[in-house]
Write a protein that holds these residues in place. Structure first.
Motif, PDB file in Angstrom:
ATOM      1  N   PRO A  41     -10.460  -9.314  -4.336  1.00  0.00           N
ATOM      2  CA  PRO A  41     -11.882  -9.525  -3.997  1.00  0.00           C
ATOM      3  C   PRO A  41     -12.514 -10.095  -5.059  1.00  0.00           C
ATOM      4  N   ASP A  42     -12.236  -9.864  -6.577  1.00  0.00           N
ATOM      5  CA  ASP A  42     -12.508 -10.354  -7.530  1.00  0.00           C
ATOM      6  C   ASP A  42     -12.009 -11.722  -8.290  1.00  0.00           C
ATOM      7  N   ALA A  43     -11.013 -12.162  -7.514  1.00  0.00           N
ATOM      8  CA  ALA A  43     -10.233 -13.333  -7.903  1.00  0.00           C
ATOM      9  C   ALA A  43     -10.968 -14.477  -7.428  1.00  0.00           C
ATOM     10  N   PRO A  44     -10.901 -15.610  -8.406  1.00  0.00           N
ATOM     11  CA  PRO A  44     -11.424 -16.843  -8.072  1.00  0.00           C
ATOM     12  C   PRO A  44     -11.229 -17.223  -6.725  1.00  0.00           C
ATOM     13  N   GLU A  45      -9.853 -17.383  -6.241  1.00  0.00           N
ATOM     14  CA  GLU A  45      -9.359 -17.956  -4.937  1.00  0.00           C
ATOM     15  C   GLU A  45      -8.998 -16.944  -3.922  1.00  0.00           C
ATOM     16  N   GLY A  46      -9.773 -15.639  -4.176  1.00  0.00           N
ATOM     17  CA  GLY A  46      -9.620 -14.672  -3.399  1.00  0.00           C
ATOM     18  C   GLY A  46      -8.224 -13.871  -3.281  1.00  0.00           C
ATOM     19  N   ARG A  47      -7.358 -14.343  -4.054  1.00  0.00           N
ATOM     20  CA  ARG A  47      -5.855 -13.642  -4.165  1.00  0.00           C
ATOM     21  C   ARG A  47      -5.489 -13.788  -5.606  1.00  0.00           C
ATOM     22  N   VAL A  48      -4.640 -12.532  -5.680  1.00  0.00           N
ATOM     23  CA  VAL A  48      -4.168 -12.452  -7.092  1.00  0.00           C
ATOM     24  C   VAL A  48      -2.726 -12.140  -7.015  1.00  0.00           C
ATOM     25  N   THR A  49      -1.976 -12.444  -8.088  1.00  0.00           N
ATOM     26  CA  THR A  49      -0.535 -12.150  -8.008  1.00  0.00           C
ATOM     27  C   THR A  49      -0.250 -10.627  -8.701  1.00  0.00           C
ATOM     28  N   ALA A  50       0.136  -9.859  -7.834  1.00  0.00           N
ATOM     29  CA  ALA A  50       0.321  -8.312  -8.001  1.00  0.00           C
ATOM     30  C   ALA A  50       1.795  -8.224  -8.711  1.00  0.00           C
ATOM     31  N   VAL A  51       1.745  -7.209  -9.502  1.00  0.00           N
ATOM     32  CA  VAL A  51       3.130  -6.890 -10.046  1.00  0.00           C
ATOM     33  C   VAL A  51       3.401  -5.475 -10.196  1.00  0.00           C
ATOM     34  N   TYR A  52       4.265  -5.141  -9.138  1.00  0.00           N
ATOM     35  CA  TYR A  52       4.868  -3.757  -8.807  1.00  0.00           C
ATOM     36  C   TYR A  52       5.845  -3.105  -9.427  1.00  0.00           C
ATOM     37  N   GLY A  78     -15.036   0.174 -10.231  1.00  0.00           N
ATOM     38  CA  GLY A  78     -14.045  -0.289  -9.687  1.00  0.00           C
ATOM     39  C   GLY A  78     -13.173   0.249  -8.882  1.00  0.00           C
ATOM     40  N   ARG A  79     -12.086  -0.289  -7.943  1.00  0.00           N
ATOM     41  CA  ARG A  79     -11.417   0.378  -7.296  1.00  0.00           C
ATOM     42  C   ARG A  79     -10.114   0.150  -7.881  1.00  0.00           C
ATOM     43  N   ARG A  80      -9.027   1.113  -7.382  1.00  0.00           N
ATOM     44  CA  ARG A  80      -7.748   1.133  -7.947  1.00  0.00           C
ATOM     45  C   ARG A  80      -7.024  -0.038  -7.226  1.00  0.00           C
ATOM     46  N   CYS A  81      -5.941  -0.554  -7.979  1.00  0.00           N
ATOM     47  CA  CYS A  81      -5.211  -1.716  -7.510  1.00  0.00           C
ATOM     48  C   CYS A  81      -4.480  -1.349  -6.597  1.00  0.00           C
ATOM     49  N   THR A  82      -4.945  -1.565  -5.165  1.00  0.00           N
ATOM     50  CA  THR A  82      -3.786  -1.080  -4.082  1.00  0.00           C
ATOM     51  C   THR A  82      -4.043  -2.163  -3.040  1.00  0.00           C
ATOM     52  N   ALA A  83      -3.135  -2.486  -2.224  1.00  0.00           N
ATOM     53  CA  ALA A  83      -3.038  -3.510  -1.210  1.00  0.00           C
ATOM     54  C   ALA A  83      -2.664  -2.874   0.160  1.00  0.00           C
ATOM     55  N   LEU A  84      -2.841  -1.523   0.412  1.00  0.00           N
ATOM     56  CA  LEU A  84      -2.359  -0.779   1.533  1.00  0.00           C
ATOM     57  C   LEU A  84      -3.580  -1.295   2.636  1.00  0.00           C
ATOM     58  N   ASP A  85      -4.920  -1.335   2.105  1.00  0.00           N
ATOM     59  CA  ASP A  85      -5.897  -1.734   3.257  1.00  0.00           C
ATOM     60  C   ASP A  85      -5.388  -3.064   3.600  1.00  0.00           C
ATOM     61  N   ALA A  86      -5.077  -3.936   2.863  1.00  0.00           N
ATOM     62  CA  ALA A  86      -4.783  -5.259   3.487  1.00  0.00           C
ATOM     63  C   ALA A  86      -3.466  -5.363   4.380  1.00  0.00           C
ATOM     64  N   ARG A  87      -2.569  -4.569   3.928  1.00  0.00           N
ATOM     65  CA  ARG A  87      -1.221  -4.369   4.892  1.00  0.00           C
ATOM     66  C   ARG A  87      -1.687  -3.776   6.135  1.00  0.00           C
ATOM     67  N   LEU A  88      -2.339  -2.851   6.037  1.00  0.00           N
ATOM     68  CA  LEU A  88      -2.990  -2.114   7.567  1.00  0.00           C
ATOM     69  C   LEU A  88      -3.564  -3.093   8.351  1.00  0.00           C
ATOM     70  N   SER A  89      -4.596  -3.845   7.759  1.00  0.00           N
ATOM     71  CA  SER A  89      -5.329  -4.939   8.562  1.00  0.00           C
ATOM     72  C   SER A  89      -4.699  -6.223   8.890  1.00  0.00           C
ATOM     73  N   GLY A  90      -3.561  -6.410   8.354  1.00  0.00           N
ATOM     74  CA  GLY A  90      -2.677  -7.431   8.734  1.00  0.00           C
ATOM     75  C   GLY A  90      -2.950  -8.716   7.810  1.00  0.00           C
ATOM     76  N   ALA A  91      -3.780  -8.521   6.674  1.00  0.00           N
ATOM     77  CA  ALA A  91      -4.060  -9.666   5.884  1.00  0.00           C
ATOM     78  C   ALA A  91      -2.865 -10.074   5.037  1.00  0.00           C
ATOM     79  N   LEU A  92      -1.925  -9.278   4.861  1.00  0.00           N
ATOM     80  CA  LEU A  92      -0.560  -9.607   4.358  1.00  0.00           C
ATOM     81  C   LEU A  92       0.479 -10.295   5.280  1.00  0.00           C
ATOM     82  N   GLY A  93      -0.115 -10.456   6.412  1.00  0.00           N
ATOM     83  CA  GLY A  93       0.843 -11.176   7.321  1.00  0.00           C
ATOM     84  C   GLY A  93       1.631 -10.079   8.186  1.00  0.00           C
ATOM     85  N   ALA A  94       1.317  -8.864   8.029  1.00  0.00           N
ATOM     86  CA  ALA A  94       2.206  -7.700   8.989  1.00  0.00           C
ATOM     87  C   ALA A  94       1.571  -7.957  10.532  1.00  0.00           C
ATOM     88  N   LYS A  95       2.647  -7.756  11.276  1.00  0.00           N
ATOM     89  CA  LYS A  95       2.388  -8.087  12.741  1.00  0.00           C
ATOM     90  C   LYS A  95       1.656  -6.490  13.168  1.00  0.00           C
TER      91      LYS A  95
END
Length: 792
Positions: A329-340, A775-792
């Protein structure tokens, strides 16, 4: 082996004008350790030089590996402390075996050799005199001639003597790199005779293999054995360490730019080198491999921290890291490269897949509730329980019994507990198989009392095994129609993933928790992510405070704090503030309130019923200092009673303690981070301490394992999650400024059943109420659940 002695803050030795002092030699028997820093080995001790009629002399310096009872030859210089007077500053030392009967008796009776305590030492020395040590070294079978020593004890003593000699060799090597005694013992137990070879040639392995050694210790060792600062091996280990530190702070990943910046600062190397090493680590994971289906990503590694699993240390997750573009949400283009780290990426993918799998299941193990006459069912329930449900509680009950996955959240006094009981009662009425669990033993006990049914910790429910694998998973699911998990705000990413894997298709899962409390100690914000707007999981939030709860100052003030309003601290019978602006005085006042005033006025047991909760571990009002002060009031040392000093702590029978790491090898089904208990026995001969946990299980600890235990008279608010106490005493001081946040204070207050006492600064209290967690923790679980990461 000679080595420099740092001061308490790591300052270099030397005289004020920089002139090296003339070295002096002092010989004496180490009688008592009064302070020991287990990190850098700085020790304050008392020795008997045999010259002063029993008067003890103070020595200070690095005495890594030295044990009470040993005769030491110390090299250093004489100095004077303005408060403590004349003392000897140790720069290096060697151990000298005692030659007198008295010295040998003291040496053996110190607990240095497992199987020999003071009484056994006396019998052995009485039998062999000055030949005692030679007999143990050269012909230990002769010990069987000592009254009371059988073959088993004799063999144990001989083995312990040999092990101690081997550990000493490792310690002599490690003294030069200032590794603590307890860590040296662990290194030896892990690698045995290969210890020195591993330390010298593969020091970064230690961070992955040995609990208690992180990257910083391994890096210090690596520098001492000559590994260059710009070694790619070092940079890769540093990148993993930076990510593991982030998971300790609750993040599942770090944005790539932030990770690179953190690593450059940590390692003090060129940015380009860090970028290159990160690319190599990512390429190792991005290479060709059989990809698992998106609904069920493969997972490896063990889990988080706190109430979940042990955070993967550098090396735990294999050589690679995972890079992925995620919404930011805070990234200039709405996405960020995450390293896990690998386990966290796979667990996040897997957890999202498990939620979708359960929600889409065609089977329904509570199908009877699809067409139930709800008016009739709720009327029966009201007669059965003696109380009616409020409309939002009715909605939650229907949701839990008709949806495969549901979340129930709300603050104190809003009826979560009664709603859970109602769900369980209705399910039982239809003969459903119900399993109840919570992340901690205390929370599980409370859930069992509430429902009248058996409840267990999540760890025991899943039967986690050594290494962190669960006995129950997707291939062997739990046998249940309904699974209810209370205190779900404590579920970290990795434990939640293990739990959902074990839920059978068609079963219903109800997660219950207060989303406004602190998030889990381990990585992730699972409950918050499940409740995120646009997500697939149905939820009900209870908001109405019931009339009975409105009479409680604890409940009303919890809601005031959560709304950003200051708590009412006057005119209430169960909520108090003792003002004190000075931090140190506030800490001492909190001790007096918890140990004396509250027990005297309210008839509460200071060990069992009163819990001090602090924002921080360090500082004059932190858990570390307060534990020492509380112990001296509640469980003071007494002549003739055994005690064991370990590092800077002293353990006594009656001490309230907590486990600070997951140990899958202890007890019937492991002992987990946050488990609380009381020391019930301490055996100096066998070098064992016994703890009875809240789950009424007796757990034994070797003295070498005591770094797994900490005192629990005072604990941090984070560590108190999932627990509930009759009374909590909370120091709120300006020294904890960075930690003073609304959800921290709210969590502390909601831990109390009957009574809250705040001690400290009105200004600090105001800061805590005003400050919303940054600030929120760095997590993408909500995006994966909502399908924002391409999950069907």
């Amino acid at each position: 082996m000679s080595h420099s002695t740092p001061g308490p803050n790591g300052s270099p030795p030397g005289t004020p004008n920089g002139t090296p002092p003339r070295p002096a030699v002092l010989e004496g028997v180490l009688e008592r350790i009064t302070y020991a820093n287990d990190e850098n080995g700085y020790t304050v001790a008392r020795v008997d030089t045999g010259r002063g009629g029993g008067e003890l002399l103070t020595v200070v310096g690095s005495l890594l590996g030295a044990q009470v009872g040993e005769s030491l030859r110390m090299t250093g210089r004489w100095g004077s402390h303005p408060q403590y007077g004349r003392q000897f500053l140790v720069e290096n030392y060697t151990t000298v075996l005692p030659a007198t009967v008295q010295g040998i008796r003291r040496y053996l009776g110190s607990g240095l050799i497992k199987g020999i305590g003071p009484k056994t030492a006396e019998r052995i020395v009485d039998h062999f005199g000055t030949d005692t040590l030679e007999v143990i070294e050269a012909d230990p079978a002769r010990l069987i001639a000592v009254p009371g020593l059988g073959p088993k004890r004799t063999a144990l003593i001989a083995a312990a003597w040999e092990e101690q000699k081997a550990i000493k060799e490792v310690m002599v090597f490690l003294q030069g790199v200032e590794v603590s005694t307890s860590i040296a013992v662990r290194i030896y137990k892990k690698y045995g005779d290969a210890s020195i070879s591993v330390v010298r040639n593969q020091p970064y392995r230690l961070a992955a293999d040995v609990w208690g050694i992180g990257f910083l210790t391994a890096d210090r060792i690596a520098r001492a054995v000559g590994i260059p600062q710009d070694s790619p091996e070092r940079v890769k280990a540093g990148l993993r360490y930076a990510l593991s530190q982030a998971t300790d702070q609750g993040h599942c990943y770090l944005p790539e730019e932030r990770l690179i910046a953190d690593a450059v600062k940590l390692l003090q190397v060129d940015t380009g080198l860090v970028i290159d090493c990160l690319a190599e680590l990512a390429a190792q994971e991005e290479g060709p491999r059989d990809e698992p289906p998106p609904e069920e990503p493969e997972e490896e590694g063990t889990g988080g921290d706190g109430q979940g699993n042990d955070s993967p240390r550098p090396g735990d997750s294999g050589p690679g890291l995972v890079r992925e573009s995620v919404p930011g949400p805070d990234a200039p283009e709405g996405r960020v490269t995450a390293v896990y780290l690998v386990p966290f990426h796979r667990a996040e993918q897997s957890l999202a897949g498990q939620v979708r799998r359960l929600l889409r299941a065609e089977a329904d193990r509570l199908a009877a509730f699809r067409d139930v006459d709800w008016e009739r069912a709720l009327s029966w329930l009201a007669r059965h329980t003696g109380a009616s449900l409020a409309p939002e509680q009715e909605q939650a009950v229907r949701l839990a019994l008709t949806e495969r996955v549901a979340v129930l959240t709300g603050g104190p006094g809003c009826g979560k507990s009664f709603t859970v009981r109602s769900v369980v009662e209705l399910a039982r009425a239809r003969r459903a198989k119900v399993l109840l669990a919570a992340p901690t033993g205390r929370a599980a006990k409370r859930l069992a009392e509430l429902t009248g049914a058996e409840a267990s910790t999540v760890h025991r429910l899943l039967e986690l095994k050594p290494g962190g694998d669960a006995a129950f998973d997707r291939d062997r699911p739990l046998d249940a129609d309904l699974i209810v998990v209370d205190e779900a705000s404590m579920l970290d990413l990795l434990l939640a993933n293990k739990l959902l894997k074990a839920v059978p298709p068609g079963a219903h899962l109800l997660l219950v928790g207060d989303v406004d409390q602190l998030p889990s100690v381990g990585a992730g914000e699972v409950l918050r992510d499940l409740l995120a707007p646009g997500g697939p999981v149905p939820a009900v939030r209870l908001t109405r405070i019931f009339r009975q709860a409105q009479q409680s100052g604890v409940v009303t003030n919890a809601h005031r704090i959560n709304a950003g309003l200051p708590p009412v601290t006057q005119g209430l019978a169960d909520f108090f503030l003792f003002p004190e602006e000075d931090t140190e005085q506030a800490g001492r006042l909190a001790v007096d309130v918890a140990a004396r005033r509250v027990p005297a006025r309210f008839g509460l047991d200071p060990r069992r019923d009163v819990q001090v909760l602090t924002p921080m571990h360090r500082g004059p009002a932190g858990a570390g200092v307060l534990n020492g002060l509380l112990q001296e009031v509640i469980t003071p040392g007494r002549p003739g009673l055994p005690e064991k000093r370990f590092g800077g702590r002293v353990f006594r029978v009656g001490d309230k303690v907590t486990q600070i790491r997951n140990n899958y090898d202890k007890g019937a089904a492991g002992v987990f981070n946050g488990t609380v208990g009381v020391v019930t026995a301490l055996d100096l001969d066998d070098q064992r301490l016994t703890v009875r946990t809240e789950e009424d299980e007796e757990i034994g600890y070797e003295f070498a394992e005591l770094d797994e235990l900490a005192h629990a008279y005072a604990v941090t608010i984070h560590r108190s999650q999932g627990s509930e106490y009759p009374c909590v005493v909370v120091p709120v001081t300006m020294s904890a400024w960075t930690m003073l946040q609304r959800n921290l204070l709210y969590t502390a207050v909601t831990r109390a059943r009957r009574l809250v006492v705040l001690v400290g600064s009105r200004r600090a209290l105001g800061q805590a109420v005003r400050s919303v967690s940054a600030g929120r923790r760095c997590t993408a679980l909500d995006a994966r659940l909502s399908g924002a990461l391409g999950a069907k």
